[in-house]
Write a protein that holds these residues in place. Structure first.
Motif, PDB file in Angstrom:
ATOM      1  N   PHE A 133      -3.597   8.512   2.352  1.00 57.10           N
ATOM      2  CA  PHE A 133      -4.869   8.120   2.432  1.00 57.10           C
ATOM      3  C   PHE A 133      -5.205   7.689   1.163  1.00 57.10           C
ATOM      4  N   ARG A 134      -5.991   6.606   1.203  1.00 52.37           N
ATOM      5  CA  ARG A 134      -6.367   5.672   0.073  1.00 52.37           C
ATOM      6  C   ARG A 134      -8.042   5.560   0.106  1.00 52.37           C
ATOM      7  N   ILE A 135      -8.564   5.570  -1.033  1.00 48.14           N
ATOM      8  CA  ILE A 135      -9.736   5.373  -1.073  1.00 48.14           C
ATOM      9  C   ILE A 135     -10.043   3.599  -1.128  1.00 48.14           C
ATOM     10  N   ASN A 136     -10.856   3.274  -0.229  1.00 48.35           N
ATOM     11  CA  ASN A 136     -11.038   1.556  -0.357  1.00 48.35           C
ATOM     12  C   ASN A 136     -12.438   1.359  -0.915  1.00 48.35           C
ATOM     13  N   GLU A 137     -12.681   0.106  -1.089  1.00 50.84           N
ATOM     14  CA  GLU A 137     -13.609  -0.742  -1.755  1.00 50.84           C
ATOM     15  C   GLU A 137     -15.377   0.158  -1.585  1.00 50.84           C
ATOM     16  N   GLU A 138     -15.284   0.650  -0.358  1.00 49.96           N
ATOM     17  CA  GLU A 138     -16.318   1.340   0.095  1.00 49.96           C
ATOM     18  C   GLU A 138     -16.623   2.539  -0.389  1.00 49.96           C
ATOM     19  N   GLY A 139     -15.457   3.221  -0.730  1.00 55.71           N
ATOM     20  CA  GLY A 139     -15.474   4.582  -1.209  1.00 55.71           C
ATOM     21  C   GLY A 139     -15.040   5.368  -0.008  1.00 55.71           C
ATOM     22  N   HIS A 140     -14.592   4.974   0.733  1.00 51.79           N
ATOM     23  CA  HIS A 140     -14.317   5.931   2.083  1.00 51.79           C
ATOM     24  C   HIS A 140     -12.707   5.844   2.185  1.00 51.79           C
ATOM     25  N   TRP A 141     -12.224   7.093   2.878  1.00 49.69           N
ATOM     26  CA  TRP A 141     -10.833   7.114   2.676  1.00 49.69           C
ATOM     27  C   TRP A 141     -10.201   6.730   3.750  1.00 49.69           C
ATOM     28  N   GLN A 142      -8.960   5.852   3.657  1.00 49.35           N
ATOM     29  CA  GLN A 142      -8.766   5.268   4.761  1.00 49.35           C
ATOM     30  C   GLN A 142      -7.082   5.831   4.993  1.00 49.35           C
ATOM     31  N   LEU A 143      -6.584   5.659   6.108  1.00 47.60           N
ATOM     32  CA  LEU A 143      -5.093   6.229   6.441  1.00 47.60           C
ATOM     33  C   LEU A 143      -4.111   4.933   6.651  1.00 47.60           C
ATOM     34  N   ASP A 144      -3.073   5.211   6.171  1.00 41.96           N
ATOM     35  CA  ASP A 144      -1.874   4.258   6.329  1.00 41.96           C
ATOM     36  C   ASP A 144      -0.970   5.247   6.731  1.00 41.96           C
ATOM     37  N   GLU A 145      -0.222   5.004   7.790  1.00 38.71           N
ATOM     38  CA  GLU A 145       0.964   5.889   8.436  1.00 38.71           C
ATOM     39  C   GLU A 145       2.205   5.005   8.437  1.00 38.71           C
ATOM     40  N   TYR A 146       3.403   5.650   7.986  1.00 37.36           N
ATOM     41  CA  TYR A 146       4.711   5.296   8.119  1.00 37.36           C
ATOM     42  C   TYR A 146       5.662   6.286   9.027  1.00 37.36           C
ATOM     43  N   SER A 147       6.428   5.614   9.761  1.00 41.97           N
ATOM     44  CA  SER A 147       7.345   6.571  10.609  1.00 41.97           C
ATOM     45  C   SER A 147       8.758   6.175  10.929  1.00 41.97           C
ATOM     46  N   LYS A 148       9.011   4.684  10.463  1.00 38.57           N
ATOM     47  CA  LYS A 148      10.188   3.890  10.536  1.00 38.57           C
ATOM     48  C   LYS A 148      11.167   4.191   9.284  1.00 38.57           C
ATOM     49  N   PRO A 149      12.117   4.566   9.456  1.00 39.14           N
ATOM     50  CA  PRO A 149      13.115   4.570   8.154  1.00 39.14           C
ATOM     51  C   PRO A 149      13.182   3.160   7.296  1.00 39.14           C
ATOM     52  N   ASN A 150      12.874   1.865   8.136  1.00 42.32           N
ATOM     53  CA  ASN A 150      12.792   0.905   7.078  1.00 42.32           C
ATOM     54  C   ASN A 150      11.666   0.396   6.463  1.00 42.32           C
ATOM     55  N   GLU A 151      10.358   1.162   6.734  1.00 37.73           N
ATOM     56  CA  GLU A 151       9.181   0.948   6.161  1.00 37.73           C
ATOM     57  C   GLU A 151       9.163   1.507   4.914  1.00 37.73           C
ATOM     58  N   PHE A 152       8.158   0.769   4.029  1.00 39.76           N
ATOM     59  CA  PHE A 152       8.046   1.200   2.513  1.00 39.76           C
ATOM     60  C   PHE A 152       6.862   2.120   2.352  1.00 39.76           C
ATOM     61  N   LEU A 153       7.205   3.239   1.872  1.00 43.58           N
ATOM     62  CA  LEU A 153       6.105   4.131   1.322  1.00 43.58           C
ATOM     63  C   LEU A 153       5.534   3.472  -0.029  1.00 43.58           C
ATOM     64  N   THR A 154       4.365   3.073   0.145  1.00 40.71           N
ATOM     65  CA  THR A 154       3.869   2.152  -1.248  1.00 40.71           C
ATOM     66  C   THR A 154       2.628   3.247  -1.715  1.00 40.71           C
ATOM     67  N   ILE A 155       2.632   3.303  -2.904  1.00 40.84           N
ATOM     68  CA  ILE A 155       1.764   4.003  -3.604  1.00 40.84           C
ATOM     69  C   ILE A 155       0.871   2.819  -4.575  1.00 40.84           C
ATOM     70  N   THR A 157      -1.474   2.553  -6.557  1.00 41.45           N
ATOM     71  CA  THR A 157      -2.038   2.990  -7.826  1.00 41.45           C
ATOM     72  C   THR A 157      -1.285   2.714  -8.995  1.00 41.45           C
ATOM     73  N   VAL A 158       0.070   2.949  -8.510  1.00 44.21           N
ATOM     74  CA  VAL A 158       1.048   2.998  -9.522  1.00 44.21           C
ATOM     75  C   VAL A 158       2.068   1.657  -9.220  1.00 44.21           C
ATOM     76  N   GLY A 159       1.953   0.844  -8.220  1.00 46.45           N
ATOM     77  CA  GLY A 159       2.824  -0.031  -7.967  1.00 46.45           C
ATOM     78  C   GLY A 159       4.183   0.431  -7.586  1.00 46.45           C
ATOM     79  N   PHE A 160       4.397   1.291  -6.797  1.00 50.85           N
ATOM     80  CA  PHE A 160       5.448   1.912  -6.409  1.00 50.85           C
ATOM     81  C   PHE A 160       5.803   1.823  -4.983  1.00 50.85           C
TER      82      PHE A 160
END
Length: 174
Positions: A133-155, A157-160
């Motif tokens: 869950f990330r806060i977007n430009e409008e100040g609302h929480w938005q969900l991104d979901e990952y479930s495939k082993p080759n997908e990237f978990l991306t944080i 805020t810290v460029g991870f």
């Protein structure tokens, strides 16, 4: 009381709740994530902290121990004591069957009161699934979901970034 207790507790609205221990899979997920975060954020102004760092949310009275907290800049201490931090930028919880509903619901609602929180990451310990869950430009929480082993978990805020197969390595889920 917390300093002398044999187990950790959450405190909210005048009530104390004992926290359960973690499963081996939970510990593997924690080690995989925390190890990569600590290594890649070395020298970065944002640092990861494990579940021994207590977080206080003065806006709603919650004292809690997230699995992983990322704090950018100096740790600001709670007015309650010098060992409790406030103002994390990212919080990560590893879901267990016992905590899943609480972490997604009430706890996330309480976490949203943290003015510096930019991302909330939920890592499932029963299946390959990460919700961010990330806060977007409008100040609302938005969900991104990952479930495939080759997908990237991306944080962001810290460029991870970390591929899910690395997060779940050793869990027997992939």
């Amino acid at each position: 009381m917390e300093y002398t207790a044999e187990q950790k507790h959450e405190y909210y609205n005048g009530e104390i709740f004992a926290m359960a221990g973690a499963s081996p899979r939970h510990n593997i997920l924690f080690s995989n994530l925390f190890g990569q975060l600590a290594s890649r954020l070395r020298g970065h102004p944002c640092r990861p902290y494990g579940s021994d760092l207590r977080i206080h949310i003065p806006e709603n009275t919650l004292f809690t121990y997230p699995d992983i907290s990322i704090i950018c800049g100096d740790i600001l201490n709670s007015g309650e004591d010098n060992d409790t931090a406030i103002r994390p930028s990212v919080l990560i919880e590893i879901l267990s069957p016992a905590t899943r509903d609480y972490d997604r619901g009430t706890k996330f609602k309480l976490y949203r009161d943290i003015p510096t929180l930019k991302e909330y990451v939920l890592v499932d310990s029963e299946s390959v699934n990460v919700e961010i869950f990330r806060i977007n430009e409008e100040g609302h929480w938005q969900l991104d979901e990952y479930s495939k082993p080759n997908e990237f978990l991306t944080i962001k805020t810290v460029g991870f970034q970390l591929e899910l197969h690395e997060v779940y390595q050793g869990t027997k889920l992939i």
